[in-house]
Motif scaffolding. Structure first.
Motif, short mmCIF file in Angstrom:
data_model
loop_
_atom_site.label_atom_id
_atom_site.label_comp_id
_atom_site.label_asym_id
_atom_site.label_seq_id
_atom_site.Cartn_x
_atom_site.Cartn_y
_atom_site.Cartn_z
N HIS A 315 67.43 30.67 43.64
CA HIS A 315 67.85 29.32 43.23
C HIS A 315 67.97 29.22 41.72
CE1 HIS A 315 67.84 27.43 47.15
NE2 HIS A 315 66.64 27.87 47.40
N ALA A 316 67.03 29.84 41.00
CA ALA A 316 67.08 29.82 39.54
C ALA A 316 68.35 30.51 39.04
CB ALA A 316 65.84 30.48 38.96
N GLY A 317 68.66 31.66 39.62
CA GLY A 317 69.86 32.38 39.21
C GLY A 317 71.12 31.58 39.47
N GLU A 318 71.20 30.96 40.63
CA GLU A 318 72.38 30.15 40.96
C GLU A 318 72.50 28.94 40.05
OE1 GLU A 318 71.69 29.37 45.08
OE2 GLU A 318 72.53 31.30 45.75
N ALA A 319 71.36 28.46 39.53
CA ALA A 319 71.36 27.29 38.65
C ALA A 319 71.62 27.64 37.19
CB ALA A 319 70.03 26.55 38.77
N GLY A 320 71.72 28.93 36.86
CA GLY A 320 72.02 29.33 35.49
C GLY A 320 70.82 29.52 34.60
N VAL A 321 69.62 29.63 35.18
CA VAL A 321 68.42 29.88 34.39
C VAL A 321 68.53 31.26 33.74
CG1 VAL A 321 65.93 30.34 34.57
CG2 VAL A 321 66.94 28.38 35.76
N SER A 322 68.12 31.37 32.47
CA SER A 322 68.28 32.64 31.75
C SER A 322 67.00 33.46 31.69
CB SER A 322 68.79 32.38 30.34
OG SER A 322 67.81 31.72 29.55
N ALA A 323 65.84 32.82 31.81
CA ALA A 323 64.57 33.55 31.75
C ALA A 323 63.51 32.80 32.56
CB ALA A 323 64.11 33.72 30.30
N ILE A 324 62.51 33.54 33.01
CA ILE A 324 61.42 32.96 33.80
C ILE A 324 60.10 33.49 33.26
CG2 ILE A 324 60.32 32.86 36.08
CD1 ILE A 324 63.09 33.20 37.34
N VAL A 325 59.13 32.61 33.05
CA VAL A 325 57.78 33.00 32.70
C VAL A 325 56.88 32.68 33.89
CG1 VAL A 325 57.38 30.80 31.49
CG2 VAL A 325 55.87 32.75 31.05
N PHE A 326 56.03 33.63 34.27
CA PHE A 326 55.24 33.49 35.49
C PHE A 326 54.14 34.55 35.49
CE2 PHE A 326 57.56 37.21 36.31
CZ PHE A 326 57.12 37.82 37.48
#
Length: 365
Positions: A315-326
């Motif tokens: 979902h993040a990729g489809e929404a255009g998110v560029s980076a994830i912290v986790f």
């Protein structure tokens, strides 16, 4: 049509009740003195003798806190939920002030979690960024500021309904504006740069007893605490700053918490969902349907715990998110990372001790 005026008691929401709670309580070696009687508890009581609530201050505490704040305006008494929201917002603002001391911070809180957070070189700018994250949910919120509230900020505060304002100081012009709202509660806290001195323990009552824990301290302080776990390109400076900023917001958001934002503002906040993918969907929806001036594209996502599956990353990729912290920790970490690489997303793992395999998780309940 039924006349609802005959079916409700509007005064029930405004009347203060006699709380009948003790003037002093103790927990271990700490003595708590009653500081303030509240309007009522979490809900207005239906029957006499119920619903009392009060704020207690630890006798050895000092520094900026809601327990030691002064109420300098407002005809209505503070309520229990007002205090919870103010405390949640202040904790978040204090932490962000530690990381970004040269900027002003604003957090707008509702039901013990943020609906918008901003940082800027001006107080009015930080307020505006926080508000624009979700203008609808900001209605009836508690606004917390790390700096002096000026007239520009005050004018926007009174342009819509707010419950409480919390700040270390107010200009005379700002106070004149805020006093135009008789029910707006205005609290003044101690200097934001003073240390918080208390017993450093968070407690919660349970039936027949109580829970106590040492207060969590985040150790995600610098870029060194963010380890890239994907192959390919590295994070930009803006993405690293956004990861630091939004990770702290996630820590002070009811779990499951998923935050979309930039280095200076939250854009979409997903919170309180029992499924992480639902919090992700919620954050993306808010970013694309509530936030003004931005959307989910080119944002950094913070997840307060690991991904049980790759669906949130999809979902993040489809929404255009560029980076994830986790934080790592799932049996499907490899699948989530591979999914991120498919979309060109940089994944950053929280590392409180760089060079070691420990992670920092951010659950809040």
């Amino acid at each position: 049509m039924i006349d609802v005026k005959d079916l409700r008691d509007r005064g029930q929401y405004r009347r203060s009740v006699e709380e009948g709670l003790p003037d002093r309580m103790t927990s271990g070696d700490t003595v708590f003195e009653k500081k303030l009687s509240l309007r009522y508890g979490e809900n207005p009581p239906a029957l006499p003798g119920e619903g009392g609530a009060a704020v207690y201050a630890a006798s050895n505490s000092s520094g900026p806190s809601i327990a030691t704040a002064s109420k300098i305006h407002g005809e209505k008494d503070l309520g229990y939920i007002n205090v919870l929201d103010a405390d949640a917002g202040l904790r978040l603002c204090l932490r962000l002030h530690e990381l970004f001391p040269d900027d002003y911070i604003t957090a707008i809180e509702k039901h013990a979690g943020p609906c918008g957070v901003g940082r800027s070189g001006t107080m009015a700018g930080a307020h505006q960024l926080a508000y624009l994250c979700d203008p609808l949910s900001s209605f009836g919120g508690v606004n917390v500021y790390t700096g002096t509230v000026d007239d520009e900020t005050a004018r926007h505060i009174v342009s819509y309904f707010n419950e409480v304002v919390v700040a270390p100081n107010y200009t005379p012009e700002a106070m004149a504006i805020l006093k135009g709202k008789k029910d707006l509660r205005v609290l003044k806290i101690a200097d934001i740069n003073l240390p918080i001195l208390d017993n450093d323990i968070d407690e919660r009552s349970i039936l027949g007893g109580k829970l106590a824990q040492q207060r969590m301290k985040s150790h995600i302080d610098t870029y060194r605490n963010l380890e890239k776990v994907t192959t390919g390109r590295g994070p930009t400076i803006d993405e690293l700053d956004a990861a630091l900023f939004n990770w702290q917001v996630a820590l002070y958001t009811p779990s499951n918490a998923v935050i979309l934002g930039t280095s200076h503002r939250t854009v979409g906040i997903g919170r309180g969902q029992p499924s992480r993918v639902d919090s992700t969907r919620q954050a993306i929806w808010y970013a694309n349907n509530r936030c003004e001036g931005y959307n989910s594209k080119r944002t950094v996502m913070a997840s307060d715990a690991f991904f049980p599956d790759k669906d949130s990353v999809t979902h993040a990729g489809e929404a255009g998110v560029s980076a994830i912290v986790f934080p790592l920790g799932s049996t499907k970490d490899a699948e989530a990372i591979a999914e991120a690489e498919k979309y060109g997303i940089v994944m950053l793992c929280t590392r409180p001790a760089p060079g070691e395999n420990k992670i920092e998780r951010g659950f809040r309940h």
